[in-house]
Enzyme design. Structure first.
Site, PDB file in Angstrom:
ATOM      1  N   SER A 227       0.844  -1.078   0.054  1.00  0.00           N
ATOM      2  CA  SER A 227      -0.020   0.084   0.073  1.00  0.00           C
ATOM      3  C   SER A 227       0.727   1.388   0.010  1.00  0.00           C
ATOM      4  O   SER A 227       2.130   1.254   0.275  1.00  0.00           O
ATOM      5  CB  SER A 227      -0.810  -0.256   1.310  1.00  0.00           C
ATOM      6  OG  SER A 227      -0.195  -0.325   2.411  1.00  0.00           O
ATOM      7  N   CYS A 282      -3.646  -4.308  -8.149  1.00  0.00           N
ATOM      8  CA  CYS A 282      -3.213  -2.952  -8.147  1.00  0.00           C
ATOM      9  C   CYS A 282      -3.326  -2.314  -9.601  1.00  0.00           C
ATOM     10  O   CYS A 282      -3.294  -1.209  -9.703  1.00  0.00           O
ATOM     11  CB  CYS A 282      -1.707  -2.802  -7.846  1.00  0.00           C
ATOM     12  SG  CYS A 282      -0.761  -3.616  -9.189  1.00  0.00           S
ATOM     13  N   GLU A 383      -8.440   4.077  -2.291  1.00  0.00           N
ATOM     14  CA  GLU A 383      -8.250   2.769  -2.838  1.00  0.00           C
ATOM     15  C   GLU A 383      -9.062   1.810  -1.957  1.00  0.00           C
ATOM     16  O   GLU A 383      -8.754   1.559  -0.970  1.00  0.00           O
ATOM     17  CB  GLU A 383      -6.765   2.352  -2.594  1.00  0.00           C
ATOM     18  CG  GLU A 383      -6.735   0.839  -3.420  1.00  0.00           C
ATOM     19  CD  GLU A 383      -5.175   0.407  -3.374  1.00  0.00           C
ATOM     20  OE1 GLU A 383      -4.477   0.502  -2.316  1.00  0.00           O
ATOM     21  OE2 GLU A 383      -4.699  -0.347  -4.216  1.00  0.00           O
TER      22      GLU A 383
END
Ligand code: NAD
Length: 490
Positions: A227, A282, A383
């Site tokens: 992250s 991702c 996200e």
């Protein structure tokens, strides 16, 4: 009693010197699969020292011999694909075919790294001055390490490790503590490679292990994937400690649909991109930006295709989407959906009540779609890392690009269009490192760098291919003069 995983250091399976262990849980049914050490500085110290000792002999092994181990590595992964994929699916939740696809990606990187005898070559200029030649060579750095995320337990270490060891470095892999079993099995299988002890090591753990890697004087180069906040921390701490760091971070990937896009292809690919791996990629599409009239024709079809997606245990036949990784992750995603609605978004498809027979203790969320999402809202900016797709409509391609360019992330951006001019403008103007044109997951092949811009990447050189080779080597420039009267006179 579930087994407690061991570290692999200097050719031996050794118990962690730490006291804490963490549960490894199957996200599809809550079953306890095993226990993993939470990590300890001593484990890293031991691995780094042994790996450093192994380095001098490994770096002097000719590259042509080093890659013989990589050829075997490829064969081992291919011969054991089903077994490895099953372990991956059980601890990570993705479908069996998604796990198998990871192995293909890992193997592709090994194949590229097998070209090291050629790829490692330097350059040579003769007579830069009378009787003087200059050249550079690439030399390995020492012990490299990769710190990995949970969502690709197989593939991600192979963005770095094969290149590092092919270049003559020794290596330490730290898998995610949420999915440590897959790499453990791969290392067990790799014992058959008969690599010299200390060349390839694995240390389990979480933050304490990462911090120990960041501080260890024997580890000059670190590859991180995870992250954004942790990526930034790893990058800054590593660099402050004098290390070379490449840190790939989080993402929030937009997909633009132009009114002239091919409907069938666009819908099929976007739904795969948003909901494959339960959105825990991702490169997953997490925002659809419809331009002008595209909102009328595409949204209904995207909802229909998302509804038809089969959610369940990744090991079951016909399942197209598994659970998210943890209970905490499921709760977080559900809260973000609720917050999105509170901020004015319209919930077109709600996956929160998804029930899977036999998966009552699993972390399932079905495909979820919201439109009327505001670009300042939390659901737009954060996200989510789950099967949630936000839709926003704009008037023009220019507006779409402007919106994308405001994002803190820049991992990937895709466009669906029938217009070469629109595609060209998008490719040229969009601030993102991986661009897809009529492609939903713009994942670079192993012979390209895995790019990523803005807060999706910290560093200079990316993973895979020539970037990985450059990252795991340093150039040495040599200028030399030999006899011939020492300097030629003209
Ligand atoms: P994460 O950041 O929680 O963990 C990644 C690694 O960092 C793990 O090995 C973990 O043990 C370690 N870690 C976690 N917290 C730490 C801390 N406070 N200090 C030091 N180390 C710490 O990430 P995750 O949840 O495992 O993976 C998902 C994230 O990874 C998503 O944000 C996703 O976008 C990102 N990701 C990015 C890429 C890319 O190529 N850019 C690829 C895959 C995943």
């Amino acid at each position: 009693m579930p087994r407690i995983l061991k570290n692999y250091i200097n050719g031996n399976w050794v118990e962690s010197k730490g006291y804490m262990v963490l549960d490894v849980i199957n996200p599809a049914n809550g079953q306890l699969l095993g226990k993993v050490p939470a990590g300890s500085k001593d484990d890293v110290t031991d691995a780094a020292e042994k790996s450093h000792q192994a380095w001098s002999s490994w770096r002097n092994t000719p590259a042509t011999q080093r890659i013989q181990y990589l050829f075997k590595m490829k064969q081992v992964l291919e011969a054991n694909t089903d077994e490895i994929a099953e372990i991956c699916t059980k601890e990570c939740g993705k479908t069996f075919s998604e796990s198998k696809a990871e192995i293909v990606r890992a193997v592709e990187n090994i194949e590229v790294a097998c070209g090291i005898p050629k790829l490692l070559q330097g350059e040579f200029s003769e007579d830069i001055s009378s009787g003087v030649d200059e050249f550079y060579i690439r030399q390995p750095l020492g012990v490299g390490a990769s710190i990995c995320p949970f969502n690709f337990p197989i593939m991600i270490p192979f963005w770095f490790m094969p290149y590092a060891i092919a270049c003559g470095n020794t290596y330490i892999v730290k898998p995610s503590e949420k999915v440590p079993m897959t790499m453990t099995r791969i290392f067990e299988l790799f014992e058959g490679l008969k690599l010299p002890n200390g060349v390839l090591n694995m240390v389990h753990g979480g933050k304490e292990t990462v911090d120990a890697i960041l501080e260890n004087p024997f580890i000059p180069a670190i590859s991180f994937v995870g992250s954004t906040n942790v990526a930034k921390y790893v990058y800054q701490t590593g660099v402050a400690n004098g290390k070379r760091v490449q840190a790939q971070g989080g993402a929030k990937n937009p997909v633009v649909i132009m009114p002239d896009a091919d409907e069938e292809t666009t819908v099929r690919i976007i739904v795969d991109s948003a909901f494959g791996c339960a959105g825990q990629r991702c490169l997953a599409a997490s925002i659809v930006i419809t331009v002008g009239k595209a909102s009328e024709s595409f949204i209904e079809r995207i909802i229909m295709a998302a509804k038809a997606r089969n959610t369940g245990n990744g090991m079951s036949q016909g399942v197209e989407m598994g659970p998210v990784i943890t209970k905490e992750s499921k709760e977080r995603i559900e809260k973000l959906i609720q917050k999105g609605v509170a901020d004015g978004a319209r919930l077109l498809l709600d996956g929160r009540e998804t029930k899977i027979p036999g998966g009552e203790d699993g972390n399932f969320i079905g495909p979820t779609i919201l439109d009327n999402v505001h670009s300042e809202s939390e659901i737009y900016k954060t996200e989510i890392f789950g099967p949630v797709l936000s839709i926003i409509n704009v008037d023009s391609l220019e507006d779409a690009i402007e919106l994308i360019n405001q994002s803190r992330y820049g991992n990937s951006a895709c466009i669906f269009t029938g217009s070469g001019a629109a595609a060209r403008k998008f490719r040229h103007d969009t601030l993102a490192g991986n661009i897809g044109i009529n492609i939903g997951i713009a994942a670079p092949m192993a012979f390209f760098p895995f790019s990523g811009w803005k807060e999706s990447f910290f560093g200079d050189l990316h993973g895979q291919s020539l970037h990985a080779i450059e990252f795991y080597t340093q150039t040495k420039v040599v200028i030399e003069r030999w006899h011939d009267e020492w300097t030629r006179k003209f």
